[in-house]
Write an enzyme that holds these catalytic residues in place. Structure first.
Site, short mmCIF file in Angstrom:
data_model
loop_
_atom_site.label_atom_id
_atom_site.label_comp_id
_atom_site.label_asym_id
_atom_site.label_seq_id
_atom_site.Cartn_x
_atom_site.Cartn_y
_atom_site.Cartn_z
N SER A 5 0.85 -1.19 0.00
CA SER A 5 0.00 0.00 0.00
C SER A 5 0.89 1.25 0.00
O SER A 5 2.10 1.17 0.18
CB SER A 5 -0.92 -0.01 1.21
OG SER A 5 -1.79 -1.12 1.17
N HIS A 14 9.31 3.37 -3.14
CA HIS A 14 9.19 2.98 -1.74
C HIS A 14 9.97 3.93 -0.83
O HIS A 14 10.36 3.57 0.27
CB HIS A 14 9.68 1.55 -1.52
CG HIS A 14 8.91 0.55 -2.31
ND1 HIS A 14 9.37 0.00 -3.48
CD2 HIS A 14 7.67 0.03 -2.11
CE1 HIS A 14 8.47 -0.83 -3.96
NE2 HIS A 14 7.42 -0.83 -3.15
#
Length: 601
Positions: A57, A222
């Site tokens: 997510s 990320h």
């Protein structure tokens, strides 16, 4: 310092986000007990290849935003920046298989955790007799040499979702879809750039640190640092650097884009870039590509695969031909896929000719008889001298130049006053107007006709000044020009002031005492009523008008704002004069001083 997050809990943030998406989209359903989202019409997919994707997510709208007819069948989500669990992936595979689909394709971004977990689930599903294939997407252009881990999966993965979805919807088989998207994946590349870091929920530290004048090039999704740090530059310069890096043939991860190539361009917001900046970057990317002879077939601009709140973007290039474009253009119900016109971007006419200006009715004044050419007149003074139009135009230019210089000098002071109650740009707005007037004066002298001069100024300020100030000055000047079309004697100038003030009151909804620019102008207008009297002394009246305007501007610091942005600030003692009122008074002072200097010549 990590940024604030609006959530209920760190542990539940991924589940809550998916719940919100499903709650607002009747076409989606959650798989009970798992962090899996599926099409609500799953049973209709019998005999059709299903597509599953997913990942950590924090990349919203990826991946669940791309579920729908013509794209993904379902998505498996992990915690923030964490690969989804094998059990959840396997549960999604089993659920989809049980409705009678003709095989399942897993579309996986090239990260170790994703490869491992999706790969393990695939092997277990195949052992159960479920036909499952997997494609691993690596579209990162950051690294110039071969890496054992391969290229990272970035925003280009969304294009693979689209191509695979269109093929599945058209009835293609699992083997064909797998082979075709594998070929497409080799014809694209993505590169990211960030102005700052993002912060993971629950972490007290940023994912990386950047100096105020640095930009991170080639970062992943990320929060990891990129391959190079560069100095902050313009959007054009950064886009050029990115495209150079992406298409450099000496790099093993380059995209083979050259003059004559047709591409799909994606300009992706990494989460925290303003839409304004994204538009600037998109323009730069299209211009740069077209300048190199590259045809932009489609341009997708928006947020497709983010990295939480990271203020950055990525560019994706996909080489396309007509058959591939048809797959990109195929219909989909996925909520996050943009409604993009199905026509080439390159080659389209992007501007329309401006409307022709209406012809103006002839107005009064061939030679000057207004304030720019009147002497000081007392009782019994001789009639005013009449100036040639050319000299009058030069005098008007001198007045405008002084006004512009005054406003430019006041820029920082007006901004400082505006920061107390507004957005701190009053000085900038007035300076923008001043520079626009100066530019127009360089192109030629102002009209000798006062009415035409005010009308032209109105149009210029409405176009160039911006903000409510530009609109208010435009209204004032447009209305003030009307009485001067038939006369330019002193009573006409008083009537012009009255007309301008009434227009400002009517449309601006401000009144004297509301702590706005109207306070200064209104005070001056009251004094200018004396211009209507026979044998009026022009400079005596103008001096009183300017002094009254300045006093009214200073008095605004003790007023309660009744209009404008300051009126929304409740229970706040502003203690500073209104910047608009100060600017208006300064303009009147500049006009007076020039007229006095001209009189002394």
């Amino acid at each position: 310092m990590a940024s604030k997050k609006l959530m209920n809990s760190v542990a539940g943030c991924a589940d809550d986000a998916l719940a919100g998406l499903v709650a607002c989209n009747p076409n989606l359903q959650l798989l009970q007990g798992y962090r899996v989202v599926l099409r609500s019409d799953l049973d209709s997919l019998k005999g059709q290849v299903a597509l599953l994707s997913g990942g950590g997510s924090g990349h919203e709208p990826a991946h669940a935003g791309f579920i729908g007819k013509g794209m993904l069948t379902g998505v498996i989500a992990g915690a923030v920046f964490t690969a989804p669990a094998v059990g959840s992936i396997l549960a999604a595979i089993r659920t989809v298989a049980q409705v009678g689909t003709a095989g399942i394709l897993l579309i996986v971004k090239n990260y170790t955790g994703d490869r491992l977990n999706f790969g393990l689930a695939r092997e277990q599903a195949r052992a159960e007799g479920i036909p499952v294939e997997m494609v691993v997407i690596g579209d990162d252009c950051a690294f110039t040499t071969v890496r054992k881990a391969g290229r990272r999966g970035l925003c280009g993965t969304v294009l693979i979702h689209k191509v695979a979805g269109a093929l599945a919807e058209a009835g293609a088989g699992l083997k064909e879809i797998t082979e075709r998207v594998s070929v497409v994946a080799k014809a694209m590349g993505t590169l990211g750039v960030s102005l700052s870091f993002c912060s993971v929920p629950g972490s007290s530290k940023p994912t990386f640190n950047l100096a105020a004048d640095e930009v991170e090039l080639g970062l992943g999704i990320h929060g990891e640092a990129g391959v190079r740090r560069i100095k902050m530059a313009t959007a054009d310069q950064i886009v050029t650097l990115m495209l150079d890096h992406m298409t450099n043939s000496s790099s093993v991860s380059h995209v083979s884009v050259q003059s004559g190539s047709s591409v799909v361009l994606m300009v992706n917001n990494l989460g925290g870039l303003s839409v304004l900046e994204l538009g600037i970057v998109a323009d730069a990317a299209v211009r740069t590509l077209e300048g190199r002879g590259v045809k932009v077939a489609r341009a997708l601009v928006g947020t497709f695969m983010s990295s939480l709140e990271m203020p950055g973007l990525s560019l994706t290039l996909l080489l396309v031909d007509e058959p591939l474009l048809k797959l990109i253009d195929a219909e989909t119900t996925a909520s996050a896929w943009p409604n993009t016109p199905k026509v080439f971007v390159t080659g389209r006419k992007r501007t329309r000719a401006a409307p022709s200006r209406p012809s103006e009715a002839p107005d009064f004044t061939t030679e000057g008889t207004g304030p720019c050419c009147w002497a000081v007149r007392g009782p019994g003074a001789p009639p005013p001298a009449v100036l040639p139009a050319g000299l009058l135009s030069k005098r008007m230019a001198l007045v405008l130049e002084r006004v512009c210089t005054t406003l430019l000098d006041l820029e920082e002071y007006l901004n400082a006053l505006d920061r107390v109650s507004g957005d701190g740009d009053c000085g900038t707005t007035h300076s923008r107007a001043a520079r626009a007037i100066q530019e127009q004066l360089r192109e030629g002298p102002p009209p000798a006709s006062p009415a035409k001069m005010l009308s032209e100024l109105s149009l210029l300020l409405l176009e160039k000044m911006g903000g409510s100030s530009g609109a208010l000055y435009g209204l004032f000047l447009t209305a003030a020009a009307q009485p001067l079309k038939t006369s330019t004697d002193l009573p006409a100038w008083s009537a012009a002031m009255d007309a301008g003030l009434e227009a400002m009151k009517k449309y601006g909804k401000a009144a004297p005492g509301d702590r706005t620019m109207l306070d200064s102008l209104w005070a001056a207008g009251q004094e200018l009523q004396a211009l209507r009297h026979p044998n009026a002394n022009l400079f005596h009246i103008l001096t009183k008008a300017v002094e009254s305007a300045e006093a009214a501007a200073q008095a605004t610091k003790d007023m309660t704002a009744g209009a404008g942005r300051a009126s929304y600030i409740s229970s706040m003692k502003l203690d500073q004069p209104d910047p608009g009122a100060v600017a208006a008074a300064a303009i009147l002072r500049a006009i007076l001083e020039v007229l006095q200097n001209l009189e002394s010549l």
